[in-house]
Each structure stands twice: as structure tokens, then as C-alpha cells.
Design an enzyme around this catalytic site. Structure first.
Site, PDB file in Angstrom:
ATOM      1  N   ALA A   5       0.875  -1.166   0.000  1.00 25.48           N
ATOM      2  CA  ALA A   5       0.000   0.000   0.000  1.00 25.48           C
ATOM      3  C   ALA A   5       0.910   1.213   0.000  1.00 25.48           C
ATOM      4  O   ALA A   5       1.972   1.185   0.603  1.00 25.48           O
ATOM      5  CB  ALA A   5      -0.889  -0.012   1.233  1.00 25.48           C
ATOM      6  N   CYS A   6       0.526   2.258  -0.674  1.00 27.18           N
ATOM      7  CA  CYS A   6       1.493   3.339  -0.833  1.00 27.18           C
ATOM      8  C   CYS A   6       0.809   4.691  -0.902  1.00 27.18           C
ATOM      9  O   CYS A   6      -0.402   4.808  -0.944  1.00 27.18           O
ATOM     10  CB  CYS A   6       2.291   3.135  -2.102  1.00 27.18           C
ATOM     11  SG  CYS A   6       1.366   3.619  -3.571  1.00 27.18           S
ATOM     12  N   THR A   7       1.652   5.705  -0.910  1.00 27.66           N
ATOM     13  CA  THR A   7       1.235   7.075  -1.196  1.00 27.66           C
ATOM     14  C   THR A   7       2.142   7.606  -2.296  1.00 27.66           C
ATOM     15  O   THR A   7       3.355   7.366  -2.265  1.00 27.66           O
ATOM     16  CB  THR A   7       1.354   7.956   0.046  1.00 27.66           C
ATOM     17  OG1 THR A   7       0.735   7.316   1.152  1.00 27.66           O
ATOM     18  CG2 THR A   7       0.711   9.313  -0.195  1.00 27.66           C
TER      19      THR A   7
END
Length: 471
Positions: A5-7
Site C-alpha cells: 500500500a502506498c502514497t
């Protein structure tokens, strides 16, 4: 399986202080899951090679010629390569992640292809074979259409002129939008792209038959628009706590004059900052955790407020990167991969030029158990020590971070000045030398920092006792 999961952040060239195109992302999966940093040399073969995933068996033929490129693979390929991000010799940058969630109705109409291309393979089968960001979008789009994908993804592309963001929404469907030259985008784990103009081929690319697929399966809830986010994305309770607050905080940093709510589903994909942005701004956002709000996990809010939203930078970050492509320069010199191993908020971004021939040994080391020789674990150790006594230790850590940021900026200025007098192998050799020097400085200072924090912590244990000599 590394469910990351990332930004992400993307910034167009007219929105930056120096005309750079900037893309960046946090790679978030597990709190103890090392990354390596490598350079793959250019190669040409006579027999067509084949890529086969060690994760799901996805396989496809590859071109005979592959360009040199940098990458940040996992410490093990048991679950796939996950090369994730890098810059190739033509000055094209790419960052791929499983960062989006698809609408269940869409998945019912065109389900994910379990043996299709996944995040772990995308950089490997695309970045060595493209010469522009737009070409990268087209290549990956064609692969998704032909083979399908085993997950929903968000993929960032950049070159010295433009940045693109591509999203996969179901087994064989995708869309990409060019970031306006004077705009930026911050993206969390949800579909981000909004209205698609199917007649604007300068700014949009998309799967063939996308409109037909949506119409046939009655997926569009709107009467007069085609919003990719509304059709293919989710808008549920988890988004309100996990995703939208991160987008809100990025836009709050760059557009503080715009009043928005952290739990809004109406936050725009494209935004225009009230000032020019820099690499520092991109790094600052990717290192952020809601500072200046009640939602900062290490701030002054209530216990409920401090744990309400998922922050941008968190303990599960494996590495954070900002890929900078500067204009009117040799691609070897123009591209800088600013790489922070471990948690961005507690690490430091080390500059590596795209023209390097190899990376330091410490960046090839590190497995699941702590290794003092590994660059990942050197930075991760400071995070662990800081977390144990955060408020007491943070001033010491932030001072070292500031000193290293200054040193690395000075190094870039010096490297640019000398590098522009060189070319070919001589330039590559010089850039590699500078990379080794910068990496060694960061590792040395963080080892010293760890020693300082350990020493300080000896007096902070729960069994400590302070005697009042006036008694």
C-alpha cells in the site's frame, strides 16, 4: 505475497522551482522487509528472452535489447521481484504499486486475472524497453490488455518533459492521464483519475473498448460524464480512514488556501499549488504524518485523534523514493533517484544519479533478520531506537537529518558542475564515485546516530530511579 500500500506524488515541470518533472512514492508493506538497490546493465541478446514471475507464473516474451536501469528489488524473489522504481538510461522514470481498490461490480464484469501481470513484474518488463513516459504508458497498457492483471494498480511514469499516472481497474482495463505541466497530484490507495476526455489524446490514454465495456455492463452511475474513479473505484468506510485523509493532507500542504475535509470523496485528482514545488516538498509530503493537525500519531491530539487516520509515512514503509528528471541535461546527469531506505520520516533521502554503473555493497545486503552491514537495516535501526523514546530522541534525529540534507544538496551542486564537463564512461564513473561517497556518508552518520540513541536510552528505562538528595 507483498501486498503493498502506498502514497504517491506527481508534479509537472511548470509547477516546480527548477523545471524538473518529479514523481515519488512510499513503498509500504511490512515493518521488517528489506529492499535492495541495484543497477541492471544494458544488454542485447540474440535469442528472444522470456520473463516468468516467481509469484504467480505470469510469463511473456521480452525484446532482444534492454536499456540500463536502476531498481529497488525485494531481498527475496520468492514472492516476485518487486523492482518497484527506477530510472533508465534514456531518462525515463517509473514507479509501480498495487495501490488501488476496484469496484466489486467491475470485478464481476471483468475479474482480475490471477496469472496476469502484477505489480511485482511491471517495472521489470517495461522500464528497460521504453524511451519516454508516454511510450511506457502505451507498453504497459498493451500488456494489461493482452495478458490481464492480477490486481488493481497505480503506476507513475516520468521523463524530462512530462509525468503520467496509469491505473488498472479490472482484468484488462486501464486508463492514464498526463499531469498538467503546471499541476500536481497526490494519490493514496484508491482510484484517483476522474473525468476522461476520450477525444483528448494528448492528455489521456486508455484501453480499447473501455467505453463499450462500461456501457455493456451498465457500470456508469452518471448520466453525462465518464468518471473513472466513480465507475472503477470504491467509496466506502475504509477509504474515509485509510485513503482520503492522505490526499487531503497533501493538498492541504500545497494549497492551504482551499478548505477541504479529510474524509471527503470529492478531493480532486489534479490540483494546482499556490507556489512552485521542489524535491524538498515531495520528500516532505512522503515523510509526513499529519504534522500540525490533531491526527499526528506523535502529536498532541487525543488518543482517538492520533490513531484515527492512516498516515503517509509509517512503520511499514520499506523505502521511499523521489525520482527527479531535470530539463536540458544529459539523461545520465538529469535523473536523480532520491532514495530513503526504511521509514521516510525517520530516514534520509540519498541522491543517486541515473548514470551510475553500480550501487554500494550495503545496498545489496539485508534479509528478514537484522544485518548491521545492510543499508536498509542501518536506517531501520534508528527508527526502532527513535520509536522507543520518540519525544526524547527526535531532536537528535532531526538534527542529523537536516545536516545530511544540506550535505546532499551541496553534493548535487558539485556533481552537476563537474558532471557537465564530462561525458560517456568518464561521466558514469564520476557519478558512481559520488553515489558511493553520499551513501557512505549517510550510513556513517546513521550508525553514529544509533550509537548516540542507544547511549541516551540507557537512562530512560522503566527501572530507573532518581533519588532526591534533599530528602
Amino acid at each position: 505475497m507483498n501486498y503493498s500500500a502506498c502514497t504517491s506524488i506527481l508534479i509537472g515541470p511548470q509547477a516546480t522551482t527548477d523545471g524538473s518533472v518529479i514523481i515519488g512514492r512510499n513503498e509500504d508493506a511490512k515493518a521488517a522487509w528489506p529492499k535492495h538497490f541495484v543497477v541492471h546493465p544494458a544488454k542485447t541478446v540474440t535469442t528472444p528472452p522470456t520473463f516468468t514471475s516467481t509469484d504467480n507464473g505470469f510469463t511473456m516474451p521480452l525484446p532482444l535489447a534492454a536499456a540500463k536501469y536502476t531498481a529497488t528489488p525485494e531481498w527475496t524473489d520468492a514472492y516476485g521481484l518487486f523492482e518497484e522504481d527506477g530510472i533508465n538510461e534514456f531518462g525515463v522514470a517509473m514507479s509501480a504499486t498495487e495501490s488501488t481498490y476496484s469496484n466489486e461490480r467491475v470485478l464481476g464484469a471483468d475479474p482480475l486475472v490471477k496469472d496476469g501481470i502484477g505489480e511485482e513484474a511491471m517495472v521489470t518488463v517495461v522500464l528497460p524497453y521504453i524511451k519516454s513516459a508516454r511510450e511506457g504508458v502505451a507498453r504497459l497498457g498493451q500488456i494489461v490488455e493482452h495478458y490481464g492483471t492480477s490486481e488493481s494498480n497505480g503506476i507513475l511514469f516520468a521523463d524530462q518533459q512530462e509525468a503520467w499516472y496509469l491505473e488498472t481497474g479490472a482484468g484488462h482495463y486501464w486508463v492514464a492521464q498526463r499531469i498538467p505541466s503546471n499541476g500536481y497530484a497526490v494519490v493514496a490507495n484508491q482510484m484517483a483519475i476522474q473525468d476522461i476526455d476520450f477525444n483528448d489524446h494528448d492528455n489521456f490514454m486508455y484501453a480499447r473498448h473501455l467505453q463499450e465495456f462500461v456501457t455493456t455492463n451498465h457500470l456508469n452511475p452518471a448520466r453525462d460524464r465518464f468518471s473513472w474513479r466513480d465507475i472503477f473505484g470504491t467509496q466506502d468506510q475504509s477509504d474515509l480512514y485509510y485513503n482520503t485523509p492522505r490526499v487531503w493532507y497533501g493538498q492541504r500542504q500545497f494549497n492551504p488556501e482551499i478548505a477541504q475535509e479529510p474524509q471527503s470523496f470529492d478531493l480532486p485528482f489534479i490540483q494546482f499549488a499556490d507556489h512552485l514545488l521542489s524535491v524538498d516538498d515531495a520528500q516532505g509530503y512522503l515523510s509526513s504524518h499529519f504534522e500540525g493537525t490533531p491526527y499526528d500519531p506523535v502529536g498532541a491530539g487525543t488518543t482517538e485523534q492520533r490513531h484515527r487516520f492512516r498516515p503517509v509515512s509509517l512503520a511499514k514503509t520499506q523505502e521511499s523514493h523521489v525520482l527527479q528528471l531535470r530539463p536540458a541535461m544529459d539523461p545520465a546527469l538529469a535523473g536523480i533517484q532520491w532514495l530513503a531506505m526504511g521509514v521516510g520520516a525517520q530516514s534520509v533521502y540519498v541522491p543517486f544519479y541515473a548514470g551510475i554503473d553500480r550501487t554500494p555493497d550495503a545496498y545489496h545486503l539485508g534479509e528478514k533478520t537484522y544485518d548491521a552491514q545492510s543499508a536498509y537495516w542501518v536506517y531501520k535501526l534508528v527508527s526502532v531506537l527513535l520509536d522507543a523514546h520518540y519525544h526524547e530522541a527526535w531532536p537528535t534525529v532531526s538534527t542529523v537529518q537536516k545536516e545530511l540534507r544540506i550535505a546532499f544538496k551541496q553534493s548535487v551542486q558539485q556533481t552537476d558542475a563537474v558532471g557537465q564537463t564530462l561525458s560517456g564512461p568518464e561521466l558514469n564513473h564520476y557519478l558512481t564515485q559520488q553515489a558511493f561517497t553520499n551513501a557512505a556518508l549517510g550510513i556513517r552518520r546513521y550508525r553514529e546516530l544509533a550509537a548516540t540513541l542507544i547511549t541516551q536510552a540507557t537512562d530512560l528505562g522503566p527501572l530507573n530511579y532518581q533519588q532526591d538528595l534533599n530528602l
